[in-house]
Structures are given as structure tokens and as C-alpha cells.
Design an enzyme around this catalytic site. Structure first.
Site, short mmCIF file in Angstrom:
data_model
loop_
_atom_site.label_atom_id
_atom_site.label_comp_id
_atom_site.label_asym_id
_atom_site.label_seq_id
_atom_site.Cartn_x
_atom_site.Cartn_y
_atom_site.Cartn_z
N ARG A 230 -5.90 0.20 -2.97
CA ARG A 230 -6.04 -0.87 -2.00
C ARG A 230 -5.70 -2.19 -2.67
O ARG A 230 -6.07 -2.43 -3.81
CB ARG A 230 -7.46 -0.90 -1.41
N GLU A 259 -1.07 -7.71 4.55
CA GLU A 259 0.05 -6.86 4.94
C GLU A 259 0.37 -7.06 6.42
O GLU A 259 -0.56 -7.11 7.24
CB GLU A 259 -0.29 -5.37 4.69
N HIS A 278 3.71 -0.75 1.42
CA HIS A 278 2.66 0.22 1.72
C HIS A 278 3.26 1.45 2.41
O HIS A 278 2.81 1.89 3.47
CB HIS A 278 1.57 -0.39 2.61
#
Length: 317
Positions: A230, A259, A278
Site C-alpha cells: 500500500r 491514486e 497500481h
């Protein structure tokens, strides 16, 4: 009969698989337009990629809920305290995305030792870059922070390349392909010895900004940080400062505090930084693996057996 709400995208496949196993449950396909009263008698909900507000509404509409399965591995966005207070069991998709993520970690390390970026730049410039000094992964040391499903897959592949594999877990239990396991804060003592540090950590109060300026100062000057955990487990400003000054070799990040990464973010122009959106866990095989796990857990739920991937609601993962 047990009633389980499943995202409409996968509900038919799950229903068909359960029928073949002779598992009798009422599978309800749920889409964004489903009416809340339909959830009053629900025993379990499979959480898809819905937002927190939507999921809280589902919880409120399901007073008899006993089990929630998260289609994602990370659960930090879920109302953990609400689930704990109501005695609802939470399971996640840990392991479903491990193979593609582990392959991406190896890819990132190979990009570093084989200077893929420099070679690509040379090709675009029509330059024969035989002066570049390439290296190999064999003999290098990788420290994996968090030997869970992803960490084990990274360890297996790194060991196959002849790397020394070290790792951390909560209890110090041995893990296949990992030469050295530590627990607690002992991982910090290993930082000066690692060529690559791979972060696979979930986000909890203990892991937030766990890799900050003091830890980065302990890295080898040529060491790389790879984050597939994370984003907030790393102090991003401290990392970008370390990269800008050349204090560490580089970083490959597939997880960010914000993000999508905004266009004006300084990460885009920070040297020796691989920016990934991601997306390391992307694979067409994920849906099948996710359904396999879900079907097995529904079978277990229906028969009263212990579920797979139960999240520790106190620890947060």
C-alpha cells in the site's frame, strides 16, 4: 436456505459451479441498481469494487449478515470496526493476485540489473550502447517485507534466480524458499545488507509510513525499493527526496498515497523511479482464481467449516 449476494458479473458462473458441487444456496446477483429491501434476509455479501458509502448502505440493509467476502486483498477501506461490532466474519482475496504481482516484482528487478530503461533510450537514439555495465540477480539479496501470498510467490521466483531471500512475518515462522525470517523490528537491521527491499505490506496503524527517512538512510547506496503493498506504508516525500539526491539506487512503485497519480506530481520527473499505475496484479487469470476461492468458501460456509483467508479484524489484515 443460505442467501448470498454476489456481483452480477460473476453470479451466473458461481451459481453454476455451486450446482455442480451440489451446494444449495440462494445466489442473488447484485448490480448498482439493486433495491436495498432485497438484502433483508441475506447471510453473506461479496464486496466487489464498490465505494465505501455504497458498501455501508449494503451493510445497513442486511441485518442478518454473517459473512463478507472482499474481492480485493486489501481491506483498509472497509468499515472494519462495524464488522467487528456486529460479529461479521471478513475474508479477502489474498493470493488471487499474487502470481502476476510477483512476476512484476521480478520484472522490476530484472529491469534494474539489465538496465532496460537505458537500453531502450539508446535504441530510440539509434545508439549502440555496449558501454553499459549489466548485472545479474544471482547472488543478490532481496528482503521481502510481509511474507503472505504475494511474498511467498516473490520468494519462489527470486530463489529460482539464485537470489538470497530474506523476509518478515508476524510470528517468525519459516517459509519455503526464504533463507532468513525475522519478526518485529528486526527487519531494519537487515536493510544495510539488502540489494532489493520489496514491500508487500497491508496498510494498518503500525505500517503507515513504516519506510521513512530513517529507514531509507539505512539502505545500501545502490539498493532499490519495490512497493506492491500500500502506498501509505512508504513516506513518499522522504522517498522522493532520497531518489532526488541519489541516496538510494532507485524505486519501483505500484502503489501510491494518491491514486491516480496527478499529472503535476513530482514523482513523474524524479530520477531512478519506475512509476506503475497500481496495475501489477492485472491478469486475465484473476477472475478464475477469485471464483475458485469464493466457491470453496461458499461451500465451507454452507457446511459450517472454517473459511479461507479470514481477516484478523484486530490486526486489520
Amino acid at each position: 436456505m443460505l442467501k448470498i449476494v454476489i456481483p452480477g458479473q460473476i453470479a451466473p458462473d458461481v451459481d453454476e459451479r455451486l450446482a455442480k458441487l451440489n451446494v444449495h444456496v440462494d445466489v442473488v446477483g447484485l448490480d448498482q441498481d439493486a433495491r436495498m429491501p432485497e438484502l433483508e434476509q441475506v447471510d453473506a455479501i461479496v464486496r466487489w469494487h464498490s465505494d465505501e458509502e455504497r458498501f455501508r448502505a449494503l451493510l445497513d440493509a442486511a441485518p442478518h449478515l454473517r459473512w463478507v467476502h472482499s474481492w480485493a486483498a486489501g481491506v483498509e477501506s472497509l468499515p472494519i470496526e462495524v464488522l467487528r461490532q456486529r460479529g461479521i466474519v471478513l475474508t479477502n482475496a489474498s493470493g488471487v493476485y499474487a502470481i502476476p504481482i510477483a512476476e512484476w516484482v521480478i520484472t522490476a528487478m530484472l529491469m534494474v540489473v539489465k538496465q532496460v530503461h537505458a537500453m531502450h533510450d539508446a535504441q530510440r537514439e539509434h545508439r549502440w550502447a555496449e558501454e553499459l555495465d549489466l548485472d545479474e540477480l544471482a547472488g543478490k539479496t532481496v528482503l521481502i517485507l510481509g511474507i503472505g501470498g504475494i511474498g511467498r510467490e516473490v520468494a519462489r521466483r527470486a530463489a529460482a534466480f539464485g537470489m538470497h531471500v530474506w523476509g518478515t512475518n508476524r510470528i517468525g515462522a519459516p517459509v519455503q524458499d526464504v533463507e532468513r525470517i525475522v519478526t518485529g523490528d528486526a527487519w531494519r537491521e537487515l536493510l544495510p545488507l539488502a540489494d532489493f527491499v520489496v514491500d508487500t505490506l497491508p496498510l494498518t496503524s503500525e505500517t503507515r509510513s513504516m519506510i521513512g527517512a530513517p529507514e531509507l538512510a539505512m539502505f545500501k547506496p545502490a539498493a532499490w525499493l519495490i512497493n506492491v503493498g500500500r502506498g501509505a506504508t512508504v513516506d513518499e516525500p522522504a522517498l522522493l527526496d532520497a531518489l532526488s539526491t541519489g541516496a538510494i539506487g532507485g524505486a519501483a512503485l505500484d502503489a501510491w498515497v494518491e491514486e491516480p497519480l496527478p499529472p503535476e506530481h513530482r514523482a513523474w520527473t524524479t530520477p531512478n523511479l519506475i512509476v506503475w499505475p497500481h496495475h501489477s496484479g492485472s491478469s486475465p487469470a484473476n477472475t478464475a482464481r477469485g471464483i475458485d476461492l469464493l466457491v470453496e468458501n461458499i461451500r465451507r460456509f454452507a457446511s459450517g467449516e472454517e473459511l479461507l483467508n479470514v481477516v484478523d479484524l484486530e490486526a486489520g489484515y
